[in-house]
Design an enzyme around this catalytic site. Structure first.
Site, PDB file in Angstrom:
ATOM      1  N   HIS A  23       0.823  -1.212   0.000  1.00 49.52           N
ATOM      2  CA  HIS A  23       0.000   0.000   0.000  1.00 49.52           C
ATOM      3  C   HIS A  23       0.857   1.263   0.000  1.00 49.52           C
ATOM      4  O   HIS A  23       0.386   2.328   0.355  1.00 49.52           O
ATOM      5  CB  HIS A  23      -0.914   0.015   1.227  1.00 49.52           C
ATOM      6  CG  HIS A  23      -1.738  -1.213   1.387  1.00 49.52           C
ATOM      7  ND1 HIS A  23      -2.625  -1.638   0.424  1.00 49.52           N
ATOM      8  CD2 HIS A  23      -1.798  -2.134   2.386  1.00 49.52           C
ATOM      9  CE1 HIS A  23      -3.208  -2.753   0.831  1.00 49.52           C
ATOM     10  NE2 HIS A  23      -2.724  -3.081   2.004  1.00 49.52           N
ATOM     11  N   HIS A  34      -7.251  -4.508  -0.613  1.00 49.78           N
ATOM     12  CA  HIS A  34      -6.636  -5.806  -0.890  1.00 49.78           C
ATOM     13  C   HIS A  34      -7.345  -6.503  -2.044  1.00 49.78           C
ATOM     14  O   HIS A  34      -7.121  -7.686  -2.286  1.00 49.78           O
ATOM     15  CB  HIS A  34      -6.697  -6.699   0.346  1.00 49.78           C
ATOM     16  CG  HIS A  34      -6.151  -6.075   1.575  1.00 49.78           C
ATOM     17  ND1 HIS A  34      -6.956  -5.456   2.510  1.00 49.78           N
ATOM     18  CD2 HIS A  34      -4.875  -5.944   2.023  1.00 49.78           C
ATOM     19  CE1 HIS A  34      -6.196  -4.977   3.481  1.00 49.78           C
ATOM     20  NE2 HIS A  34      -4.939  -5.259   3.208  1.00 49.78           N
TER      21      HIS A  34
END
Length: 329
Positions: free
Chosen positions: A56, A215
């Protein structure tokens, strides 16, 4: 799978080594257990620690430095870090005022941070981020997911901690910011976790996932591709219904790229967002556009709105110096 990789098993270690070397003026990498800490600690300041699965970036390691985090605990790609990482980081960065853990609401992250909080000898508190309005529960969470709103909490609370606030004040501020922040994202493509070597999910060339998680978790619906104005309108309608901002409210707008979206498209999406808000008489107080909470190479974006007050504006504007955000210094 085409990625810059030598060996899949070494991906995180080599990436972190490069990150720490590139930003050696700001951060220090600890390898056993793994965490990134601020190079210049401030005595007597509440220390902020966050973390989560890698993939991320720049969240969270990229926000370690002056005015934001004191440490970040990276797990493997899309995998929670472990309690021993969090406890070691807390010992390393505590300078006498305790530690505030900032945790995105994912089951693994929450479980491990709670375990670390209970076992740590360092006085600590926790702020839970759950800004994603797309779905109430998902395969990764009970309750709403924590997504790009984490950047806003880390910046604002980081500034408050830098100014000398105590642990109780920092936690209360973080909880208040979280309640005034809402996000929703959309994906055009999937992404590939290196260890898996295959796409996380499949999506048609003419499809989008509305409300996707960072995700690759499913969102509210799979829809046909649409113009930017229509996509922004759907995301903003859901966000505004959740926040219910007053007519005179000032909003911080964060348009966040998920990793594979060019900056020019993100600015176009902000323009769609700006138009939608202005048509409804809603005021934009602050703006941030860029890839700050990504999902590897996923094409797509998220929009976050935060209802500001004077204290929050002051802490947003204050100086910050990290690998991922820098102004005022």
């Amino acid at each position: 799978m085409k990625k810059f990789i030598n060996d899949v098993d070494d991906f995180l270690a080599e990436s972190l080594a490069g990150f720490a070397a590139a930003h050696s003026d700001l951060v220090v990498l600890n390898n056993e257990p793994v965490f990134v800490r601020r190079k210049a600690l401030k005595p007597g300041k509440v220390a902020l620690i966050s973390g989560g699965g890698s993939g991320h970036e720049p969240l969270h390691s990229g926000f370690v430095g002056y005015g934001m985090l004191d440490a970040a605990c990276p797990g493997q790609i899309f995998t929670s870090p472990t309690p021993d990482q969090m406890m070691a980081a807390a010992r390393a960065v505590d300078t006498g005022a305790g530690v505030l853990f900032i945790v995105k609401n994912y089951s693994g992250d929450l479980m491990n941070f709670e375990m670390a909080s209970e076992m740590s000898e360092v006085p600590n508190a926790m702020v839970l981020i759950n800004d994603d309005v797309a779905v109430e529960n998902s395969s990764y969470t009970t309750g709403r997911r924590g997504v790009a709103g984490a950047v806003i909490v880390e910046k604002l609370v980081g500034s408050m901690a830098e100014s000398g606030a105590d642990l109780e004040q920092c936690k209360a501020f973080g909880d208040r910011i979280n309640k005034r922040t809402a996000s929703m994202g959309v994906a055009f493509t999937s992404c590939t976790v290196p260890a898996a070597g295959t796409l996380t999910f499949k999506i048609g060339d003419d499809e989008i996932e509305v409300g996707v998680g960072i995700h690759g978790e499913p969102g509210r619906r799979r829809a046909k591709f649409a113009p930017a104005d229509a996509i922004a309108g759907e995301l903003l309608t859901a966000i505004a219904e959740d926040l219910k901002p007053a007519a005179d409210a000032e909003l911080l707008v964060l348009v966040n790229g998920l990793g594979g979206t060019p900056l020019g498209e993100l600015y176009l999406l902000f323009n769609s967002t700006r138009t939608w808000l202005e048509q409804r008489g809603l005021n934009i107080g602050r703006v941030q556009v860029g890839a700050l909470t990504t999902s590897l190479e996923m094409a797509g974006a998220s929009i976050t709105l935060c209802v500001l007050d004077d204290e929050m504006k002051r802490h947003w504007d204050s100086a910050v110096h990290t690998p991922g955000l820098r102004w005022g210094v």
